[in-house]
Scaffold this motif. Structure first.
Motif, PDB file in Angstrom:
ATOM      1  N   ALA A   1       0.857  -1.191   0.000  1.00  0.00           N
ATOM      2  CA  ALA A   1       0.000   0.000   0.000  1.00  0.00           C
ATOM      3  C   ALA A   1       0.890   1.238   0.000  1.00  0.00           C
ATOM      4  O   ALA A   1       1.655   1.458   0.940  1.00  0.00           O
ATOM      5  CB  ALA A   1      -0.905  -0.007   1.218  1.00  0.00           C
ATOM      6  N   GLN A   2       0.786   2.054  -1.041  1.00  0.00           N
ATOM      7  CA  GLN A   2       1.595   3.263  -1.156  1.00  0.00           C
ATOM      8  C   GLN A   2       0.941   4.432  -0.419  1.00  0.00           C
ATOM      9  O   GLN A   2       1.619   5.206   0.232  1.00  0.00           O
ATOM     10  CB  GLN A   2       1.783   3.634  -2.626  1.00  0.00           C
ATOM     11  CG  GLN A   2       2.398   2.536  -3.459  1.00  0.00           C
ATOM     12  CD  GLN A   2       3.826   2.247  -3.068  1.00  0.00           C
ATOM     13  OE1 GLN A   2       4.549   3.117  -2.609  1.00  0.00           O
ATOM     14  NE2 GLN A   2       4.233   1.003  -3.231  1.00  0.00           N
ATOM     15  N   ASP A   3      -0.367   4.557  -0.564  1.00  0.00           N
ATOM     16  CA  ASP A   3      -1.107   5.635   0.081  1.00  0.00           C
ATOM     17  C   ASP A   3      -2.555   5.174   0.262  1.00  0.00           C
ATOM     18  O   ASP A   3      -2.871   4.015   0.037  1.00  0.00           O
ATOM     19  CB  ASP A   3      -1.014   6.943  -0.723  1.00  0.00           C
ATOM     20  CG  ASP A   3      -1.505   6.788  -2.161  1.00  0.00           C
ATOM     21  OD1 ASP A   3      -2.148   5.769  -2.471  1.00  0.00           O
ATOM     22  OD2 ASP A   3      -1.262   7.700  -2.957  1.00  0.00           O
ATOM     23  N   GLN A   4      -3.422   6.100   0.647  1.00  0.00           N
ATOM     24  CA  GLN A   4      -4.822   5.750   0.901  1.00  0.00           C
ATOM     25  C   GLN A   4      -5.561   5.309  -0.364  1.00  0.00           C
ATOM     26  O   GLN A   4      -6.582   4.637  -0.281  1.00  0.00           O
ATOM     27  CB  GLN A   4      -5.559   6.945   1.503  1.00  0.00           C
ATOM     28  CG  GLN A   4      -5.050   7.358   2.842  1.00  0.00           C
ATOM     29  CD  GLN A   4      -5.765   8.605   3.328  1.00  0.00           C
ATOM     30  OE1 GLN A   4      -6.811   8.965   2.820  1.00  0.00           O
ATOM     31  NE2 GLN A   4      -5.196   9.248   4.323  1.00  0.00           N
ATOM     32  N   ASN A   5      -5.071   5.691  -1.524  1.00  0.00           N
ATOM     33  CA  ASN A   5      -5.762   5.399  -2.777  1.00  0.00           C
ATOM     34  C   ASN A   5      -5.368   4.059  -3.385  1.00  0.00           C
ATOM     35  O   ASN A   5      -5.878   3.694  -4.438  1.00  0.00           O
ATOM     36  CB  ASN A   5      -5.499   6.519  -3.785  1.00  0.00           C
ATOM     37  CG  ASN A   5      -6.026   7.839  -3.282  1.00  0.00           C
ATOM     38  OD1 ASN A   5      -7.070   7.890  -2.635  1.00  0.00           O
ATOM     39  ND2 ASN A   5      -5.303   8.909  -3.562  1.00  0.00           N
ATOM     40  N   THR A   6      -4.472   3.324  -2.762  1.00  0.00           N
ATOM     41  CA  THR A   6      -4.036   2.041  -3.322  1.00  0.00           C
ATOM     42  C   THR A   6      -5.164   1.022  -3.324  1.00  0.00           C
ATOM     43  O   THR A   6      -5.379   0.333  -4.310  1.00  0.00           O
ATOM     44  CB  THR A   6      -2.827   1.507  -2.543  1.00  0.00           C
ATOM     45  OG1 THR A   6      -1.797   2.482  -2.551  1.00  0.00           O
ATOM     46  CG2 THR A   6      -2.306   0.228  -3.162  1.00  0.00           C
ATOM     47  N   TYR A   7      -5.909   0.906  -2.226  1.00  0.00           N
ATOM     48  CA  TYR A   7      -6.974  -0.090  -2.147  1.00  0.00           C
ATOM     49  C   TYR A   7      -8.087   0.176  -3.165  1.00  0.00           C
ATOM     50  O   TYR A   7      -8.498  -0.753  -3.870  1.00  0.00           O
ATOM     51  CB  TYR A   7      -7.536  -0.182  -0.734  1.00  0.00           C
ATOM     52  CG  TYR A   7      -8.545  -1.286  -0.565  1.00  0.00           C
ATOM     53  CD1 TYR A   7      -8.177  -2.614  -0.643  1.00  0.00           C
ATOM     54  CD2 TYR A   7      -9.884  -0.999  -0.348  1.00  0.00           C
ATOM     55  CE1 TYR A   7      -9.098  -3.633  -0.503  1.00  0.00           C
ATOM     56  CE2 TYR A   7     -10.814  -2.003  -0.200  1.00  0.00           C
ATOM     57  CZ  TYR A   7     -10.411  -3.327  -0.282  1.00  0.00           C
ATOM     58  OH  TYR A   7     -11.335  -4.321  -0.150  1.00  0.00           O
ATOM     59  N   PRO A   8      -8.575   1.420  -3.314  1.00  0.00           N
ATOM     60  CA  PRO A   8      -9.579   1.646  -4.370  1.00  0.00           C
ATOM     61  C   PRO A   8      -9.050   1.336  -5.770  1.00  0.00           C
ATOM     62  O   PRO A   8      -9.782   0.810  -6.613  1.00  0.00           O
ATOM     63  CB  PRO A   8      -9.931   3.120  -4.232  1.00  0.00           C
ATOM     64  CG  PRO A   8      -9.623   3.455  -2.823  1.00  0.00           C
ATOM     65  CD  PRO A   8      -8.441   2.599  -2.455  1.00  0.00           C
ATOM     66  N   TRP A   9      -7.769   1.617  -6.042  1.00  0.00           N
ATOM     67  CA  TRP A   9      -7.191   1.310  -7.343  1.00  0.00           C
ATOM     68  C   TRP A   9      -7.156  -0.204  -7.562  1.00  0.00           C
ATOM     69  O   TRP A   9      -7.517  -0.691  -8.640  1.00  0.00           O
ATOM     70  CB  TRP A   9      -5.784   1.888  -7.451  1.00  0.00           C
ATOM     71  CG  TRP A   9      -5.095   1.480  -8.722  1.00  0.00           C
ATOM     72  CD1 TRP A   9      -5.265   2.016  -9.951  1.00  0.00           C
ATOM     73  CD2 TRP A   9      -4.164   0.408  -8.864  1.00  0.00           C
ATOM     74  NE1 TRP A   9      -4.481   1.343 -10.863  1.00  0.00           N
ATOM     75  CE2 TRP A   9      -3.796   0.364 -10.221  1.00  0.00           C
ATOM     76  CE3 TRP A   9      -3.598  -0.501  -7.987  1.00  0.00           C
ATOM     77  CZ2 TRP A   9      -2.898  -0.573 -10.713  1.00  0.00           C
ATOM     78  CZ3 TRP A   9      -2.705  -1.428  -8.479  1.00  0.00           C
ATOM     79  CH2 TRP A   9      -2.356  -1.463  -9.823  1.00  0.00           C
ATOM     80  N   VAL A  10      -6.712  -0.961  -6.540  1.00  0.00           N
ATOM     81  CA  VAL A  10      -6.657  -2.423  -6.646  1.00  0.00           C
ATOM     82  C   VAL A  10      -8.061  -2.986  -6.860  1.00  0.00           C
ATOM     83  O   VAL A  10      -8.263  -3.892  -7.668  1.00  0.00           O
ATOM     84  CB  VAL A  10      -5.989  -3.042  -5.400  1.00  0.00           C
ATOM     85  CG1 VAL A  10      -6.203  -4.540  -5.342  1.00  0.00           C
ATOM     86  CG2 VAL A  10      -4.502  -2.732  -5.390  1.00  0.00           C
TER      87      VAL A  10
END
Length: 179
Positions: free
Chosen positions: A158-167
């Motif tokens: 996880a790079q930042d908070q937006n990693t999970y929505p991108w995945v």
């Protein structure tokens, strides 16, 4: 004395009357055929590589059907198959799952505390430095795919908070290809 009971299996056509000899339809010990829930045998490698003149390998045909090429960690979708380090799986009917093992912490950085103390002595506006926040995301996102009797799992940091929505957007695209 008790009376001898007749053998209930004497009329069975598979019963030979002698122990140790198998009859018809008896259970067979040892490994059987691969079935649901058991590992499937690996496909055999091709016996030869087709070649053109001078030993050059012949061009392989492009994979037919299926989805566009995409990749999630070490899981790759190419054509109508899923390619992983543990082998290839069929794309049709694949089950995709994602689990978020990341966390985001928010804290006041050390330099903000130092500036707040210094400027508090000179003017009361130094307390505004305590409003500075620093967010840090750590952990990973686990992706699992199951298809054709095989299972593979991979971790994406996880790079930042937006990693999970991108995945999840990539995973939903992979799910749409698997239908």
């Amino acid at each position: 004395m008790s009376e001898q009971q007749p053998n209930p299996y004497a009329g069975d056509p598979g019963y030979t009357g002698q122990p140790g000899q198998p009859g018809q339809g008896d259970y067979k010990w040892g490994p059987g055929e691969a079935g649901y829930g058991y590992p499937q045998p690996y496909p055999a490698a091709p016996a030869y590589q087709p070649t053109m003149g001078a030993g050059m390998p012949a061009p392989m045909p492009a994979p037919a059907g299926g989805g566009a090429g995409m990749s999630l960690g070490d899981i790759t979708i190419a054509g109508d198959q899923i390619i992983t380090p543990s082998g290839t799986m069929p794309l049709r009917g694949a089950m995709w799952n994602a689990t978020d093992f990341s966390r985001t912490e928010e804290k006041i950085p050390t330099h903000a505390i130092i500036l707040a103390v210094i400027f508090f002595l000179f003017c009361l506006l130094g307390l505004l430095f305590l409003l500075m926040k620093e967010k840090k995301t750590t952990g990973y996102i686990q992706i699992t795919v199951t298809s054709g009797g095989r299972h593979h799992s991979t971790m994406i940091p996880a790079q930042d908070q937006n990693t999970y929505p991108w995945v999840m957007s990539q995973l939903n695209f992979a799910r749409s290809l698997s239908i």
